[in-house]
Write a protein that holds these residues in place. Structure first.
Motif, short mmCIF file in Angstrom:
data_model
loop_
_atom_site.label_atom_id
_atom_site.label_comp_id
_atom_site.label_asym_id
_atom_site.label_seq_id
_atom_site.Cartn_x
_atom_site.Cartn_y
_atom_site.Cartn_z
N TYR A 281 15.52 3.17 7.68
CA TYR A 281 16.56 3.72 8.54
C TYR A 281 15.88 4.43 9.71
O TYR A 281 14.90 5.14 9.52
N PHE A 282 16.43 4.30 10.92
CA PHE A 282 15.85 4.99 12.05
C PHE A 282 16.89 5.20 13.14
O PHE A 282 17.92 4.52 13.19
N GLN A 283 16.61 6.16 14.02
CA GLN A 283 17.53 6.46 15.12
C GLN A 283 16.83 7.25 16.20
O GLN A 283 15.79 7.88 15.97
N SER A 284 17.40 7.24 17.40
CA SER A 284 17.01 8.22 18.42
C SER A 284 17.69 9.53 18.03
O SER A 284 18.61 9.55 17.21
N ALA A 285 17.25 10.64 18.63
CA ALA A 285 17.76 11.95 18.20
C ALA A 285 19.26 12.11 18.43
O ALA A 285 19.91 12.91 17.75
N ALA A 286 19.83 11.36 19.37
CA ALA A 286 21.27 11.45 19.65
C ALA A 286 22.05 10.37 18.90
O ALA A 286 23.26 10.25 19.12
N GLY A 287 21.37 9.60 18.03
CA GLY A 287 22.04 8.54 17.31
C GLY A 287 22.35 7.35 18.21
O GLY A 287 22.04 7.36 19.40
N PRO A 288 22.95 6.30 17.62
CA PRO A 288 23.32 6.13 16.22
C PRO A 288 22.13 5.72 15.35
O PRO A 288 21.02 5.52 15.86
N MET A 289 22.40 5.58 14.04
CA MET A 289 21.36 5.20 13.10
C MET A 289 21.44 3.70 12.79
O MET A 289 22.52 3.14 12.65
N TYR A 290 20.27 3.08 12.71
CA TYR A 290 20.15 1.66 12.40
C TYR A 290 19.36 1.50 11.11
O TYR A 290 18.71 2.43 10.64
N ARG A 291 19.41 0.29 10.56
CA ARG A 291 18.56 0.02 9.42
C ARG A 291 17.99 -1.40 9.52
O ARG A 291 18.57 -2.27 10.17
N LEU A 292 16.85 -1.57 8.86
CA LEU A 292 16.07 -2.78 8.96
C LEU A 292 15.37 -3.00 7.63
O LEU A 292 14.88 -2.04 7.02
N GLU A 293 15.33 -4.21 7.15
CA GLU A 293 14.64 -4.47 5.89
C GLU A 293 13.13 -4.33 6.10
O GLU A 293 12.57 -4.87 7.06
N THR A 294 12.50 -3.59 5.20
CA THR A 294 11.06 -3.33 5.34
C THR A 294 10.23 -4.61 5.26
O THR A 294 9.13 -4.65 5.82
N GLN A 295 10.74 -5.63 4.61
CA GLN A 295 9.97 -6.88 4.52
C GLN A 295 9.68 -7.46 5.91
O GLN A 295 8.64 -8.08 6.13
N TYR A 296 10.59 -7.24 6.84
CA TYR A 296 10.38 -7.71 8.20
C TYR A 296 9.47 -6.76 8.98
O TYR A 296 8.59 -7.19 9.73
N LEU A 297 9.68 -5.48 8.78
CA LEU A 297 8.87 -4.48 9.48
C LEU A 297 7.40 -4.57 9.06
O LEU A 297 6.49 -4.34 9.86
N ASP A 298 7.17 -4.94 7.80
CA ASP A 298 5.81 -5.02 7.26
C ASP A 298 5.12 -6.34 7.58
O ASP A 298 3.91 -6.48 7.34
N ASP A 299 5.86 -7.30 8.10
CA ASP A 299 5.32 -8.62 8.38
C ASP A 299 4.42 -8.58 9.61
O ASP A 299 4.90 -8.40 10.73
#
Length: 346
Positions: free
Chosen positions: A216-234
């Motif tokens: 899960y991640f976001q800029s300080a003013a939002g909104p929040m997003y999410r991403l599967e770690t399998q892709y981030l780790d690739d």
């Protein structure tokens, strides 16, 4: 400002005449705090809170003694911005390497540091020089197996590092999900720099789900997003392809800090309404606590006893955030609140 019934459970633990914006509590109840010194003032960056309420520089005074003309940026805190216990049990610190807000990182300044709190010795240092830019503000870190995720709130993007291979790269650079796109709000006021520009913190808060599936991640003013770690780790995925895997998750407000519990519930501070939201893994939110004293609740921490620790940093009242006029009401406070949740150490 409304006060929730749950606010009766807030316990004022300590106070400080210097702004602190982070706390981490060890399983043997040692309490560590972080002083961001956004205006570049000298003083302790990382400290251990003592039983009498005083703070002792950690790991020692030398580490906390860096000054603008000091060449020893690799072996001192230039300007720390985050601390937390990692899954290895060590105290990790994110050093922005920037002398003050909006300043460029100094050589050998941006780094990740891991300390053994039993010996107060540095165990690991990961330089970030080759991953940062002139406008970088390395903000926070989280872990997932061998991977370390770092947000860059100054030059929008994520830094992903593999501890085993030593390789790293920047991802989602200048992507809409890592770039601030709406104004930051604190106590009903838009946050504005002394030069009249809107305050903008890009990729900032983040969490990893307890099952390791989601980031899960976001800029300080939002909104929040999410991403599967399998892709981030690739290591082979291209940033533009990774961007297509990101999904909207939650319409978070201007946020000072977050944490996540072992059940996957996210805790998100709301700087505008002086409250903390509890967000389920399904994205449903409720008010955990609201209290006028929660002025810019920042980086949260859940200890082994199920207490939520809350530094009330008053960042939105500092001169750098409201046209050069400071209205911080010292001392700033550190609270804790029993929430009956089990901690998750990513």
């Amino acid at each position: 400002m409304p006060t929730s019934e749950s606010a009766k459970s807030l316990v004022a633990v300590a106070s400080s005449d210097t702004i602190w914006n982070g706390v981490a509590v060890s399983d043997d109840d040692r309490k560590f705090v972080l002083f961001p010194h956004n205006e570049g003032d000298r003083g302790t960056r990382i400290g251990e809170l003592q039983a009498d309420g005083t703070v002792q520089a950690f790991p020692n005074r030398v580490w906390n003694s860096w000054g603008p003309k000091d060449p020893a940026a690799a072996s001192k805190f230039v300007r720390a911005n985050s601390l937390r216990f990692g899954p290895d049990g060590n105290l990790w610190v994110v050093d922005t390497g920037t002398p003050k807000s909006d300043a460029a990182p100094v050589a050998h300044g941006p780094k990740l540091l891991a300390f053994d709190i039993k010996t107060n010795q540095l165990l690991k240092s990961i330089p970030l020089d080759k991953y940062v830019k002139k406008k970088s503000f390395v903000d926070d870190l989280r872990f997932h197996g061998d991977m370390i995720y770092v947000t860059d709130a100054g030059a929008p993007g994520l830094i992903v590092l593999n501890q085993k291979t030593g390789q790293g790269r920047r991802l989602l650079e200048d992507d809409t999900t890592t770039t601030a796109r709406r104004p930051m709000m604190g106590e009903g006021k838009k946050m504005v720099k002394p030069n009249g520009d809107d305050v903008a913190l890009h990729a900032d808060q983040m969490e990893v789900s307890p099952d390791g599936k989601y980031y899960y991640f976001q800029s300080a003013a939002g909104p929040m997003y999410r991403l599967e770690t399998q892709y981030l780790d690739d290591a082979n995925i291209k940033s533009e392809d990774l961007a297509k895997k990101v999904a909207y998750f939650f319409n978070s407000p201007t946020t000072g800090g977050t944490t996540i519990d072992a059940a996957g519930n996210l805790y998100v501070t709301d700087a505008n309404e002086k409250r903390i939201l509890k967000v389920t893994p399904a994205g449903q939110s409720s008010v955990l606590v609201q209290d006028p004293r929660l002025i810019w609740a920042d980086a949260l921490w859940i200890d082994h006893a199920g207490n939520l620790w809350i530094p009330a940093a008053q960042i939105n009242r500092t001169a750098g955030q409201q046209k050069g006029v400071q209205t911080v009401a010292f001392p700033v406070q550190l609270f804790k609140m029993p929430i009956g949740a089990k901690p998750f150490r990513d």
